[in-house]
Design a protein around this motif. Structure first.
Motif, PDB file in Angstrom:
ATOM      1  N   TYR A   1      -7.440  13.473   2.930  1.00 60.70           N
ATOM      2  CA  TYR A   1      -6.326  13.219   3.834  1.00 60.70           C
ATOM      3  C   TYR A   1      -6.688  13.678   5.236  1.00 60.70           C
ATOM      4  O   TYR A   1      -7.207  14.789   5.423  1.00 60.70           O
TER       5      TYR A   1
ATOM      6  N   THR B   1      -4.443  11.398  11.703  1.00 67.95           N
ATOM      7  CA  THR B   1      -4.136   9.967  11.671  1.00 67.95           C
ATOM      8  C   THR B   1      -3.150   9.590  10.570  1.00 67.95           C
ATOM      9  O   THR B   1      -2.728   8.434  10.496  1.00 67.95           O
TER      10      THR B   1
ATOM     11  N   ARG C   1      -3.836   9.236   7.514  1.00 67.85           N
ATOM     12  CA  ARG C   1      -4.502   8.334   6.579  1.00 67.85           C
ATOM     13  C   ARG C   1      -4.997   9.105   5.365  1.00 67.85           C
ATOM     14  O   ARG C   1      -5.408  10.260   5.477  1.00 67.85           O
ATOM     15  N   TYR C   2      -4.979   8.438   4.217  1.00 71.71           N
ATOM     16  CA  TYR C   2      -5.559   9.017   3.012  1.00 71.71           C
ATOM     17  C   TYR C   2      -6.663   8.097   2.511  1.00 71.71           C
ATOM     18  O   TYR C   2      -6.678   6.887   2.789  1.00 71.71           O
ATOM     19  N   TYR C   3      -7.598   8.680   1.775  1.00 75.00           N
ATOM     20  CA  TYR C   3      -8.757   7.964   1.257  1.00 75.00           C
ATOM     21  C   TYR C   3      -8.859   8.244  -0.237  1.00 75.00           C
ATOM     22  O   TYR C   3      -8.787   9.406  -0.656  1.00 75.00           O
TER      23      TYR C   3
ATOM     24  N   ARG D   1      -8.373   3.033   1.598  1.00 80.13           N
ATOM     25  CA  ARG D   1      -7.730   3.787   2.669  1.00 80.13           C
ATOM     26  C   ARG D   1      -6.317   3.273   2.880  1.00 80.13           C
ATOM     27  O   ARG D   1      -6.060   2.070   2.866  1.00 80.13           O
TER      28      ARG D   1
ATOM     29  N   GLN E   1      -2.179   4.414   4.783  1.00 79.45           N
ATOM     30  CA  GLN E   1      -1.442   5.173   5.774  1.00 79.45           C
ATOM     31  C   GLN E   1      -0.108   5.582   5.173  1.00 79.45           C
ATOM     32  O   GLN E   1       0.486   4.834   4.401  1.00 79.45           O
TER      33      GLN E   1
ATOM     34  N   ALA F   1      -2.598   0.464   0.101  1.00 81.90           N
ATOM     35  CA  ALA F   1      -3.901   0.787   0.673  1.00 81.90           C
ATOM     36  C   ALA F   1      -4.787  -0.452   0.625  1.00 81.90           C
ATOM     37  O   ALA F   1      -4.501  -1.418  -0.090  1.00 81.90           O
TER      38      ALA F   1
ATOM     39  N   TRP G   1     -11.548   0.120   2.023  1.00 87.52           N
ATOM     40  CA  TRP G   1     -12.141   0.501   3.307  1.00 87.52           C
ATOM     41  C   TRP G   1     -13.657   0.379   3.266  1.00 87.52           C
ATOM     42  O   TRP G   1     -14.274  -0.149   4.183  1.00 87.52           O
TER      43      TRP G   1
ATOM     44  N   ARG H   1     -14.964   7.816  11.145  1.00 90.37           N
ATOM     45  CA  ARG H   1     -13.646   7.255  10.841  1.00 90.37           C
ATOM     46  C   ARG H   1     -13.611   5.739  10.953  1.00 90.37           C
ATOM     47  O   ARG H   1     -12.671   5.093  10.478  1.00 90.37           O
TER      48      ARG H   1
END
Length: 317
Positions: free
Chosen positions: A47, A51, A53-55, A66, A68, A74, A77, A122
């Motif tokens: 996380y 931003t 954002r999580y991955y 990815r 938000q 998601a 990515w 990123r």
């Protein structure tokens, strides 16, 4: 949220006192992952608070997804299936510069000579693809230390690796080897990893035997964390917030809350919260007051959608 997931959540919240339930807000209660038509399984989550954002890592193929916080879905990515030598992925973390670190689990075991860990900026540009040089290394989870380096657990041996960019060059090395202290047992050994509240030590679970271990950052010295009577079998991901330590116990389907001492030497049981019996949750990150938990699908021989990250208001006691 699917009908199955919603009904299970409501049943749990009605039957149990103190169970964390999805919060009602503008943010989605669950996040959808795309996955593959032939079945996908997931494990790690990182996380980026800056931003929002999580991955999420996919073990079946190594894709990185990815999303938000205010979007319900998601997207893929980073592709997998051999991209950058990555066929599988486990732990994910993000540093203060937005760089994304991905641990490869058995990637280097299953594909000799392939990387064990990757670092991306990123924008998804590959910064490093690293091999440990250690036989049978299973890189599981990561945390960013006070020195800005990433510390990574090995689930096949009691080792922690250190990843850093030094003099313009990315390196990975064995930072601590606790073979003399931690007996390797059958199954998954070291898993999640967090900092102690005073940021002077790493706290790591050994899920197959239900123990926590403390690695002093100044010396690499290892000692057992005194956890009292807490049941920590199947401890996987850890989340630390001040003196609270949440332990995601995958196949036990329990989220255990511990009160952790500042130096990480003792931990006392605060609560044990059952999670959805139809999900095997592997790890989590704290994001704006909610836990984001990965539904791994590890209990399904062939995984079927929906593929999701679920949310929970974490127990505070």
């Amino acid at each position: 949220m699917s009908v199955r997931s919603l009904s299970a959540t409501l049943a749990l919240s009605a039957a149990l006192v103190g169970v964390g339930v999805p919060t009602a807000s503008a943010r989605p209660a669950t996040y959808e992952l795309s996955g593959d038509a032939g079945g996908s399984k997931f494990e790690g989550i990182g996380y980026d608070a800056r931003t929002q954002r999580y991955y999420v890592s996919e073990t079946t193929g190594g894709e990185i997804h990815r999303g938000q916080l205010r979007s319900a879905a998601a997207t893929e990515w980073l592709p997998g299936d051999g991209t950058d030598g990555r066929w599988t992925a486990r732990g994910v973390t993000v540093d203060s510069r937005g760089r994304v670190y991905v641990a490869g689990g058995p990637n280097g075991i299953d594909h000799p000579g392939a990387p064990d860990l990757w670092v991306y900026d990123r924008d998804g540009r590959l910064l490093a693809a690293l091999r440990t040089g250690v036989p049978n290394a299973f890189l599981n989870d990561l945390v960013i230390g006070p020195d800005g380096a990433a510390y990574v657990t090995n689930s096949n041996a009691p080792q922690v690796f250190r990843v850093a960019q030094e003099h313009g060059r990315w390196t990975i090395r064995t930072w601590a080897d606790a073979t003399a202290t931690i007996a390797t047992q059958t199954g998954f050994n070291l898993g999640g990893i967090v900092l102690s509240p005073d940021r002077r030590a790493l706290v790591v679970p050994q899920g197959n035997v239900g123990k926590l271990w403390r690695f002093a950052l100044s010396t690499g010295t290892v000692s057992a964390v005194d956890t009292g009577a807490a049941d920590l079998v199947n401890a996987d991901g850890l989340v630390q917030d001040g003196h609270r330590l949440w332990v995601v116990r995958n196949f036990s389907r329990v989220l255990t809350t511990l009160q952790l001492s500042s130096d990480g030497r003792t931990a006392r049981l605060a609560s044990a919260t059952p999670t959805d019996p139809d999900r095997v949750l592997t790890t989590a990150k704290l994001a704006q007051g909610r836990l984001l938990l990965v539904d791994s699908k590890f209990d399904e021989p062939t995984a079927v959608p929906p593929y999701q990250v679920i949310t929970m208001t974490p127990p505070r006691r």
